[in-house]
Scaffold this motif. Structure first.
Motif, PDB file in Angstrom:
ATOM      1  N   GLN A 270       0.988  -1.220  -0.221  1.00  0.00           N
ATOM      2  CA  GLN A 270      -0.253   0.032  -0.277  1.00  0.00           C
ATOM      3  C   GLN A 270       0.979   1.156   0.035  1.00  0.00           C
ATOM      4  OE1 GLN A 270       0.963  -2.014   2.459  1.00  0.00           O
ATOM      5  NE2 GLN A 270       0.480  -0.745   4.347  1.00  0.00           N
ATOM      6  N   LYS A 271       2.512   1.399   0.153  1.00  0.00           N
ATOM      7  CA  LYS A 271       3.137   1.596   0.477  1.00  0.00           C
ATOM      8  C   LYS A 271       3.425   2.526  -0.963  1.00  0.00           C
ATOM      9  CE  LYS A 271       4.631   2.430   5.009  1.00  0.00           C
ATOM     10  NZ  LYS A 271       5.788   2.725   6.193  1.00  0.00           N
ATOM     11  N   GLY A 272       3.623   1.789  -2.237  1.00  0.00           N
ATOM     12  CA  GLY A 272       4.438   1.875  -3.097  1.00  0.00           C
ATOM     13  C   GLY A 272       5.786   1.453  -2.408  1.00  0.00           C
ATOM     14  N   GLY A 273       6.494   1.204  -3.678  1.00  0.00           N
ATOM     15  CA  GLY A 273       7.668   0.491  -3.702  1.00  0.00           C
ATOM     16  C   GLY A 273       7.828  -0.793  -4.810  1.00  0.00           C
ATOM     17  N   CYS A 274       9.628  -0.131  -5.092  1.00  0.00           N
ATOM     18  CA  CYS A 274       9.280  -1.650  -5.473  1.00  0.00           C
ATOM     19  C   CYS A 274       9.565  -2.821  -4.760  1.00  0.00           C
ATOM     20  CB  CYS A 274      10.974  -2.123  -6.949  1.00  0.00           C
ATOM     21  SG  CYS A 274      11.604  -3.162  -7.578  1.00  0.00           S
ATOM     22  N   ALA A 275       9.108  -4.324  -5.568  1.00  0.00           N
ATOM     23  CA  ALA A 275       9.627  -5.395  -4.203  1.00  0.00           C
ATOM     24  C   ALA A 275      11.531  -5.754  -4.460  1.00  0.00           C
ATOM     25  CB  ALA A 275       8.796  -6.868  -4.673  1.00  0.00           C
ATOM     26  N   VAL A 276      11.294  -5.800  -3.159  1.00  0.00           N
ATOM     27  CA  VAL A 276      12.913  -6.498  -3.023  1.00  0.00           C
ATOM     28  C   VAL A 276      13.680  -6.881  -4.304  1.00  0.00           C
ATOM     29  CG1 VAL A 276      15.198  -7.316  -2.653  1.00  0.00           C
ATOM     30  CG2 VAL A 276      13.270  -5.717  -1.089  1.00  0.00           C
ATOM     31  N   LYS A 277      13.252  -8.216  -4.698  1.00  0.00           N
ATOM     32  CA  LYS A 277      12.853  -9.448  -5.837  1.00  0.00           C
ATOM     33  C   LYS A 277      12.862  -9.192  -7.086  1.00  0.00           C
ATOM     34  CE  LYS A 277       8.681 -11.657  -5.807  1.00  0.00           C
ATOM     35  NZ  LYS A 277       7.820 -10.714  -7.607  1.00  0.00           N
ATOM     36  N   ASP A 278      12.283  -7.528  -7.251  1.00  0.00           N
ATOM     37  CA  ASP A 278      12.059  -6.918  -8.621  1.00  0.00           C
ATOM     38  C   ASP A 278      12.961  -6.833  -9.107  1.00  0.00           C
ATOM     39  OD1 ASP A 278       9.742  -8.837  -9.279  1.00  0.00           O
ATOM     40  OD2 ASP A 278       8.874  -7.496  -8.184  1.00  0.00           O
ATOM     41  N   LEU A 279      13.635  -5.745  -7.932  1.00  0.00           N
ATOM     42  CA  LEU A 279      15.139  -4.358  -8.020  1.00  0.00           C
ATOM     43  C   LEU A 279      15.928  -4.492  -9.035  1.00  0.00           C
ATOM     44  CD1 LEU A 279      15.271  -1.220  -7.219  1.00  0.00           C
ATOM     45  CD2 LEU A 279      17.093  -2.809  -5.666  1.00  0.00           C
ATOM     46  N   PRO A 280      17.026  -5.796  -9.200  1.00  0.00           N
ATOM     47  CA  PRO A 280      17.707  -5.835 -11.079  1.00  0.00           C
ATOM     48  C   PRO A 280      16.966  -5.817 -11.719  1.00  0.00           C
ATOM     49  CG  PRO A 280      17.929  -7.751  -8.476  1.00  0.00           C
ATOM     50  CD  PRO A 280      16.048  -6.813  -8.598  1.00  0.00           C
ATOM     51  N   ALA A 281      15.654  -6.327 -11.757  1.00  0.00           N
ATOM     52  CA  ALA A 281      14.994  -6.095 -13.559  1.00  0.00           C
ATOM     53  C   ALA A 281      14.775  -5.426 -14.092  1.00  0.00           C
ATOM     54  CB  ALA A 281      13.941  -6.883 -13.657  1.00  0.00           C
ATOM     55  N   LEU A 282      14.502  -3.921 -12.583  1.00  0.00           N
ATOM     56  CA  LEU A 282      13.854  -2.338 -12.322  1.00  0.00           C
ATOM     57  C   LEU A 282      14.998  -1.626 -13.073  1.00  0.00           C
ATOM     58  CD1 LEU A 282      11.201  -0.797 -13.002  1.00  0.00           C
ATOM     59  CD2 LEU A 282      11.132  -0.475 -10.740  1.00  0.00           C
ATOM     60  N   LEU A 283      16.543  -1.572 -12.336  1.00  0.00           N
ATOM     61  CA  LEU A 283      17.648  -0.763 -12.617  1.00  0.00           C
ATOM     62  C   LEU A 283      18.048  -1.126 -14.211  1.00  0.00           C
ATOM     63  CD1 LEU A 283      18.851  -1.250  -9.106  1.00  0.00           C
ATOM     64  CD2 LEU A 283      18.340   0.648  -9.819  1.00  0.00           C
ATOM     65  N   SER A 284      17.751  -2.195 -14.242  1.00  0.00           N
ATOM     66  CA  SER A 284      18.387  -2.931 -15.832  1.00  0.00           C
ATOM     67  C   SER A 284      17.251  -2.124 -16.518  1.00  0.00           C
ATOM     68  CB  SER A 284      18.447  -4.247 -15.953  1.00  0.00           C
ATOM     69  OG  SER A 284      18.759  -4.317 -17.209  1.00  0.00           O
ATOM     70  N   GLU A 285      15.949  -1.998 -16.049  1.00  0.00           N
ATOM     71  CA  GLU A 285      15.466  -1.219 -17.383  1.00  0.00           C
ATOM     72  C   GLU A 285      15.153   0.132 -17.424  1.00  0.00           C
ATOM     73  OE1 GLU A 285      11.068  -2.400 -17.342  1.00  0.00           O
ATOM     74  OE2 GLU A 285      11.196  -4.637 -16.363  1.00  0.00           O
TER      75      GLU A 285
END
Length: 219
Positions: A134-149
């Motif tokens: 509910q606070k927003g934020g990328c899940a820790v497990k999704d962080l590498p992919a989002l950074l790459s994007e």
């Protein structure tokens, strides 16, 4: 207590935490969170020398900051609240830094907005360190992919941001964000608010977002 005294007190507390952490004062930026406060409450802090401010909403910032920036053109404005994709272009024009990049759809919207306005605004990637969707934020497990994007889209990510769960000791969440930033080669850590910024500084914060301690309790 007037604005100059409150600001001086916060600077003293930051300096003390920096000393304990064996860091340099220049490593920590105070973001004065002026959300919900009118221009007349912000002006005294600008007069006292504060130059970096945080707002939660694009529309609110657009209503009060143009006039303030006419008087203080060196003021910097950071977006510290959630950003809707349809407001990306407005945010790209208005803000000097965005702390809440947290999903692929927003990344796409920002990349297009930056192309349209001809400037690339530095961003912090918000991480859901406390697993509170509910606070927003990328899940820790999704962080590498989002950074790459983000790198592929030429969206400048300068660090990570988090908002720890309320009512829980924040140190483990700050430590996690610090580790994630190090693991991904990022220098910035936007973490710590009025009640816990000293702890955040001890654990590597580069930007602390302080509102209540500077402006008093919001209505």
């Amino acid at each position: 207590m007037n604005a100059a005294l409150r600001l001086s007190e916060i600077h003293d507390r930051i300096a003390h935490a920096v000393t304990l952490a064996r860091r340099e004062p220049a490593e920590v930026t105070l973001v004065a969170v002026s959300k919900t406060h009118p221009a007349e409450a912000i002006a005294p802090l600008l007069e006292a020398g504060q130059r970096v401010f945080g707002e939660n909403r694009v529309q609110e910032a657009a209503a009060k900051w143009p006039a303030l920036r006419e008087r203080w053109p060196d003021a910097q404005l950071h977006l510290v609240g959630q950003l809707q994709s349809n407001k990306a272009e407005d945010a790209a024009r208005l803000f000097d830094c965005i702390h809440s990049l947290d999903r692929p759809s927003l990344l796409t919207a920002l990349a297009r907005a930056f192309d349209r306005v001809g400037r690339r605004v530095p961003c912090f990637m918000q991480v859901d360190a406390g697993e509170e969707p509910q606070k927003g934020g990328c899940a820790v497990k999704d962080l590498p992919a989002l950074l790459s994007e983000a790198r592929a889209a030429d969206v400048p990510v300068i660090g990570l941001m988090c908002v720890p769960p309320s009512g829980i000791e924040p140190a483990p969440f700050f430590a996690l964000l610090d580790k994630l930033a190090r693991d991904h080669g990022l220098d910035g850590r936007s973490m710590g608010m009025s009640g816990d910024f000293e702890t955040a500084i001890m654990l590597g914060a580069t930007h602390v977002r302080v509102g209540t301690a500077l402006f008093g309790t919001r209505d």
